[in-house]
Design an enzyme around this catalytic site. Sequence first.
Site, PDB file in Angstrom:
ATOM      1  N   LYS A  54       5.908   1.094  -5.902  1.00  0.00           N
ATOM      2  CA  LYS A  54       5.709  -0.214  -6.315  1.00  0.00           C
ATOM      3  C   LYS A  54       5.863  -0.510  -7.817  1.00  0.00           C
ATOM      4  CE  LYS A  54       1.676   0.108  -2.886  1.00  0.00           C
ATOM      5  NZ  LYS A  54       0.600   0.314  -2.783  1.00  0.00           N
ATOM      6  N   ASP A  79       1.629  -3.790   2.956  1.00  0.00           N
ATOM      7  CA  ASP A  79       1.164  -3.626   1.736  1.00  0.00           C
ATOM      8  C   ASP A  79       2.161  -4.476   0.652  1.00  0.00           C
ATOM      9  OD1 ASP A  79       0.409  -2.811  -1.082  1.00  0.00           O
ATOM     10  OD2 ASP A  79       0.041  -0.705  -0.395  1.00  0.00           O
TER      11      ASP A  79
END
Length: 358
Positions: free
Chosen positions: A172, A248
């Site tokens: 991320k 996600d």
Amino acid sequence: MTVTHIGETAQAMVPLRWVGPIRITGNTVEEEIEVPLATFESPLWPSVGRGARVSMATEAGVVATLIDDRMTRSILLEADNALTAHTAVQRLRAEFSRLREVAAASSRFCVLIDMHSQITGDLLFLRFAFETADAAGHNMTTLAAERLMDYILRTVPGLRYASISGNYCTDKKAGAVNGILGRGKNVVTELLVPAAQVERQLHTTAARLVTLNVRKNLIGTLLAGGIRTANAHYANMLLAFYLATGQDAANIVEGSQGITHAEDRDGDLYFSCTLPNLVVGTVGNAKDLDFVQQTLSRLGCHREQAAGTDARRLAVIVAATVLCGELSLLAAQTNPGELMRAHLRLERQHNRQGSDRP
């Protein structure tokens, strides 16, 4: 703490529509598939829809090639000194088969397939890559990395715990390592559009679109300091698709790092999107929510075939979706004023009529 499931109350606030179908061929999927997009940016639906129509007007459609499939987690160890760290790496490489056994004991679906290292001073960064079947693999790889760390600290002298995650994964965050070594599914999509269709459906020419791609996506991104990325808006399609399928959403950070490539082939348009960092799964966190189950089933990603089949199918579908939206936007931007006119018209229409909601 009060928990509200996105599929029950909060999700009703995020408009979702099915777009397509998209014609997809390649080494994973051979179908015409409608795709779900959950977004507040209402022009995204017709934009992806235009790309989908272009795919249907070609014989092969979007040719999607799955290149690689892995999930990573890095650990951080402190060593007595750099030589100790270097010696430890050599030892671990020599007993890689034993490391595979340790990782496999953490989950029957977890397979250690690679390891990379970086030494900075007395710090040792180890980046493990795993196969994780149909799971995206965040928790699976962390658990496996924890077991591997315990084993290493128990058997290799001169090392101490620093962190279960050393950011060399990298999760991320924008970085070059994922594009180079791989994280998630690596999918290359290609579309060959005849000149007549380029003009009729995209209202442009191959030459103009190729020029824009070089000037905007390559040179513009270079000037902006982009990291292994050269595209117009992969993140738009990824976020909308991820929200609709229970992914996600923060993984659009590395997922949107990809390269758009275009060629003028005697008036025909060759158009390609390379997405090397697609972190998606069909089981695991959030996949038990009703709306996610329904969406994945409609996409054909709950067939429970060989382990990993459903997740790889999902990655190919989202990659094809990205190509459709990328092609449509770039085509629009070759024409002065088209992008803004479309946004004004479509968003006002959306606000008047309301929207479909999951």
